[in-house]
Design an enzyme around this catalytic site. Structure first.
Site, PDB file in Angstrom:
ATOM      1  N   SER A  45      53.883 -35.875  -7.838  1.00 31.93           N
ATOM      2  CA  SER A  45      55.169 -36.212  -7.227  1.00 31.93           C
ATOM      3  C   SER A  45      56.167 -36.536  -8.331  1.00 31.93           C
ATOM      4  CB  SER A  45      55.013 -37.426  -6.302  1.00 31.93           C
ATOM      5  OG  SER A  45      54.067 -37.152  -5.288  1.00 31.93           O
ATOM      6  N   CYS A  46      57.440 -36.618  -7.938  1.00 33.75           N
ATOM      7  CA  CYS A  46      58.505 -36.937  -8.887  1.00 33.75           C
ATOM      8  C   CYS A  46      58.171 -38.210  -9.665  1.00 33.75           C
ATOM      9  CB  CYS A  46      59.812 -37.127  -8.132  1.00 33.75           C
ATOM     10  SG  CYS A  46      61.228 -37.565  -9.149  1.00 33.75           S
ATOM     11  N   PRO A  47      58.287 -38.223 -10.981  1.00 35.32           N
ATOM     12  CA  PRO A  47      58.860 -37.194 -11.856  1.00 35.32           C
ATOM     13  C   PRO A  47      57.809 -36.279 -12.495  1.00 35.32           C
ATOM     14  CG  PRO A  47      58.623 -39.215 -13.095  1.00 35.32           C
ATOM     15  CD  PRO A  47      58.044 -39.486 -11.719  1.00 35.32           C
ATOM     16  N   GLY A  48      56.624 -36.193 -11.903  1.00 39.06           N
ATOM     17  CA  GLY A  48      55.541 -35.419 -12.500  1.00 39.06           C
ATOM     18  C   GLY A  48      55.897 -33.985 -12.854  1.00 39.06           C
ATOM     19  N   ASP A  62      57.206 -30.633  -4.676  1.00 39.55           N
ATOM     20  CA  ASP A  62      58.107 -31.783  -4.564  1.00 39.55           C
ATOM     21  C   ASP A  62      59.547 -31.297  -4.350  1.00 39.55           C
ATOM     22  OD1 ASP A  62      58.591 -34.762  -5.044  1.00 39.55           O
ATOM     23  OD2 ASP A  62      59.936 -33.828  -6.509  1.00 39.55           O
TER      24      ASP A  62
END
Lengths: 82, 139
Positions: free
Chosen positions: A21-24, A48
């Site tokens: 998920s953000c910021p992944g 995402d």
């Protein structure tokens, strides 16, 4: 690029960040961009929703060329040129 | 390209706000920003070695703590310490423990805190950093 052109483009590096998920996905892109040469194309796979907006902005700030996004079933393919 | 700078006054020691700080740090890392984090009062508690991995502090919507923590696990969100560590690996992040805050929680030495911490400092360093930053946040 339009969808047909994006599907046909030669990809030099593919980053699968669908499990994050953000910021992944953005960080995965940041890590991988150092592994390709200027002019090469990278695709980022992300599930995402925010990433499809983040990557174009990141490209603009970092001087990369955002090529476009293709929506697949349950995820996006986001293309950029270094 | 000019390097931008983010200064973060990190007051909260709760997992929800530390997780949010980790997300913001990820954004800063993606943009190669310089980051200076000043660990103040309650955050210094969370940065102590014996407390960092304890996930029992959620300050907002605390009656939903279990749901929140379960969602972090479902989404495979990294623990805040991992998010901070990733940011440190990707960009220039300095983490300063406020000396006063450390003493409040009986942390007198840098060794009392997790390895992410770079030094113990006074408020003057925060003021200097804040004056030279384009982005200043208090969490």
């Amino acid at each position: 690029m339009n969808t047909e052109e994006l599907i046909a483009v030669q990809v030099d590096k593919s980053v699968d960040a669908r499990g994050t998920s953000c910021p992944g996905p953005l960080l995965a892109a940041k890590k991988a961009i150092g592994q390709i040469d200027k002019g090469q194309v990278m695709e980022v796979l992300s599930a995402d929703e925010g990433t499809r907006r983040d990557i174009p902005k990141w490209c603009n700030k970092k001087g990369f060329e955002y090529l476009g996004t293709v929506e697949e079933s349950g995820f996006f393919k986001i293309f950029l040129r270094k | 390209m000019e390097t931008k700078k983010l200064t973060l006054a990190l007051f909260s020691g709760s997992v929800d706000k530390l997780t949010a700080a980790g997300v913001i740090l990820g954004g800063a890392a993606a943009e190669d920003m310089d980051v200076e984090i000043f660990v103040l009062l309650q955050a210094a508690f969370a940065f102590k070695k014996e407390n960092a991995m304890v996930n029992d502090r959620v300050s907002e919507i605390s009656d939903k703590k279990d749901e929140f923590l379960a969602s972090l696990k479902r989404l495979q969100a990294p623990h805040w310490t991992e998010a901070f560590k990733t940011a440190k690996e990707m960009t220039n992040v300095k983490i300063h423990i406020c000396g006063f805050a450390g003493k409040v929680w009986h942390g007198e030495k840098l060794d009392d805190f997790i390895d992410l911490a770079d030094d113990i400092c006074g408020i003057g360093e925060y003021m200097t950093s804040a004056e030279t930053s384009g982005i200043n946040l208090f969490i």
